[in-house]
Design a protein around this motif. Sequence first.
Motif, PDB file in Angstrom:
ATOM      1  N   ILE A 157       0.831  -1.203   0.000  1.00  0.00           N
ATOM      2  CA  ILE A 157       0.000   0.000   0.000  1.00  0.00           C
ATOM      3  C   ILE A 157       0.864   1.251   0.000  1.00  0.00           C
ATOM      4  O   ILE A 157       0.547   2.232  -0.685  1.00  0.00           O
ATOM      5  CB  ILE A 157      -0.989  -0.026   1.185  1.00  0.00           C
ATOM      6  CG1 ILE A 157      -2.014  -1.144   0.946  1.00  0.00           C
ATOM      7  CG2 ILE A 157      -1.665   1.324   1.385  1.00  0.00           C
ATOM      8  CD1 ILE A 157      -2.894  -1.448   2.124  1.00  0.00           C
ATOM      9  N   GLY A 158       1.963   1.233   0.751  1.00  0.00           N
ATOM     10  CA  GLY A 158       2.854   2.394   0.798  1.00  0.00           C
ATOM     11  C   GLY A 158       3.364   2.777  -0.581  1.00  0.00           C
ATOM     12  O   GLY A 158       3.362   3.957  -0.948  1.00  0.00           O
ATOM     13  N   THR A 190      13.336   0.258   6.939  1.00  0.00           N
ATOM     14  CA  THR A 190      13.673  -0.431   5.692  1.00  0.00           C
ATOM     15  C   THR A 190      12.462  -0.588   4.775  1.00  0.00           C
ATOM     16  O   THR A 190      12.598  -0.510   3.553  1.00  0.00           O
ATOM     17  CB  THR A 190      14.311  -1.804   5.970  1.00  0.00           C
ATOM     18  OG1 THR A 190      13.420  -2.569   6.802  1.00  0.00           O
ATOM     19  CG2 THR A 190      15.654  -1.653   6.673  1.00  0.00           C
ATOM     20  N   GLY A 191      11.281  -0.779   5.348  1.00  0.00           N
ATOM     21  CA  GLY A 191      10.073  -0.883   4.526  1.00  0.00           C
ATOM     22  C   GLY A 191       9.804   0.407   3.771  1.00  0.00           C
ATOM     23  O   GLY A 191       9.456   0.388   2.594  1.00  0.00           O
ATOM     24  N   GLY A 192       9.966   1.530   4.456  1.00  0.00           N
ATOM     25  CA  GLY A 192       9.781   2.823   3.810  1.00  0.00           C
ATOM     26  C   GLY A 192      10.795   3.054   2.714  1.00  0.00           C
ATOM     27  O   GLY A 192      10.455   3.504   1.617  1.00  0.00           O
ATOM     28  N   LEU A 193      12.052   2.755   2.999  1.00  0.00           N
ATOM     29  CA  LEU A 193      13.114   2.920   1.997  1.00  0.00           C
ATOM     30  C   LEU A 193      12.805   2.122   0.728  1.00  0.00           C
ATOM     31  O   LEU A 193      12.955   2.626  -0.383  1.00  0.00           O
ATOM     32  CB  LEU A 193      14.467   2.499   2.574  1.00  0.00           C
ATOM     33  CG  LEU A 193      15.122   3.482   3.530  1.00  0.00           C
ATOM     34  CD1 LEU A 193      16.215   2.809   4.356  1.00  0.00           C
ATOM     35  CD2 LEU A 193      15.692   4.667   2.771  1.00  0.00           C
ATOM     36  N   LYS A 194      12.348   0.879   0.903  1.00  0.00           N
ATOM     37  CA  LYS A 194      12.020   0.031  -0.251  1.00  0.00           C
ATOM     38  C   LYS A 194      10.831   0.590  -1.028  1.00  0.00           C
ATOM     39  O   LYS A 194      10.843   0.628  -2.257  1.00  0.00           O
ATOM     40  CB  LYS A 194      11.711  -1.396   0.207  1.00  0.00           C
ATOM     41  CG  LYS A 194      12.921  -2.183   0.624  1.00  0.00           C
ATOM     42  CD  LYS A 194      12.521  -3.572   1.096  1.00  0.00           C
ATOM     43  CE  LYS A 194      13.694  -4.276   1.731  1.00  0.00           C
ATOM     44  NZ  LYS A 194      13.313  -5.535   2.384  1.00  0.00           N
ATOM     45  N   ALA A 195       9.792   1.013  -0.296  1.00  0.00           N
ATOM     46  CA  ALA A 195       8.594   1.542  -0.963  1.00  0.00           C
ATOM     47  C   ALA A 195       8.921   2.786  -1.773  1.00  0.00           C
ATOM     48  O   ALA A 195       8.466   2.931  -2.910  1.00  0.00           O
ATOM     49  CB  ALA A 195       7.514   1.850   0.082  1.00  0.00           C
ATOM     50  N   TYR A 196       9.725   3.685  -1.205  1.00  0.00           N
ATOM     51  CA  TYR A 196      10.052   4.920  -1.909  1.00  0.00           C
ATOM     52  C   TYR A 196      10.920   4.648  -3.135  1.00  0.00           C
ATOM     53  O   TYR A 196      10.724   5.251  -4.187  1.00  0.00           O
ATOM     54  CB  TYR A 196      10.750   5.913  -0.974  1.00  0.00           C
ATOM     55  CG  TYR A 196       9.934   6.245   0.250  1.00  0.00           C
ATOM     56  CD1 TYR A 196       8.552   6.410   0.177  1.00  0.00           C
ATOM     57  CD2 TYR A 196      10.531   6.391   1.487  1.00  0.00           C
ATOM     58  CE1 TYR A 196       7.797   6.708   1.300  1.00  0.00           C
ATOM     59  CE2 TYR A 196       9.787   6.694   2.622  1.00  0.00           C
ATOM     60  CZ  TYR A 196       8.417   6.845   2.519  1.00  0.00           C
ATOM     61  OH  TYR A 196       7.678   7.137   3.633  1.00  0.00           O
ATOM     62  N   ALA A 197      11.859   3.726  -3.013  1.00  0.00           N
ATOM     63  CA  ALA A 197      12.695   3.376  -4.163  1.00  0.00           C
ATOM     64  C   ALA A 197      11.841   2.740  -5.268  1.00  0.00           C
ATOM     65  O   ALA A 197      11.996   3.069  -6.453  1.00  0.00           O
ATOM     66  CB  ALA A 197      13.813   2.431  -3.738  1.00  0.00           C
TER      67      ALA A 197
END
Length: 171
Positions: free
Chosen positions: A99-100, A129-136
Amino acid sequence: MVRLSPLQREDVAHFYKWIADPEVIEFSMSVFQSMSTPQQVDAWFVATLQDAKSLNLGIYATDTNELIGYAGLSGVSTTNQSGEYFILIGEKAFWGKGIGTAVTKEVVAIGFTTLGLNRIMLTVSEPNTGGLKAYAKAGFRVEGRLRQACLRRGSFHDKIVMSMLKSEWQQ
């Protein structure tokens, strides 16, 4: 799975629960770290809804219409055609489901098309790490690092600065 729509005054009740949960707000805005009463949350929420330089959207589950988080752009500058992306998924049952990334792509599209922005940036806590992956996945690139810029649970950690330019955006 989700839809974006402007936040409504009655949505504030969800924020009471989310802000009271240290796990939900661990990597979120610093202001959330200092709020402990419904009155503080109410004051923040009213100011948020009235902020003319921000786009504040609720993230609603399409099947139940339940508010599960919020996302948008703050500090929107028409002069510089830029803004800062943010997201909070408050309902833990919706974590880790992509969803992110989906919401990030949708808000970026609004920023570049409807708001006419050229640059959208964000900061993300390095341990998130979840945020970093979603943004990338959504197309953001690492621009730099703010060393020891965040204090959580008694320890400092770095914030990663990421951005996307309209010319890099994959529609």
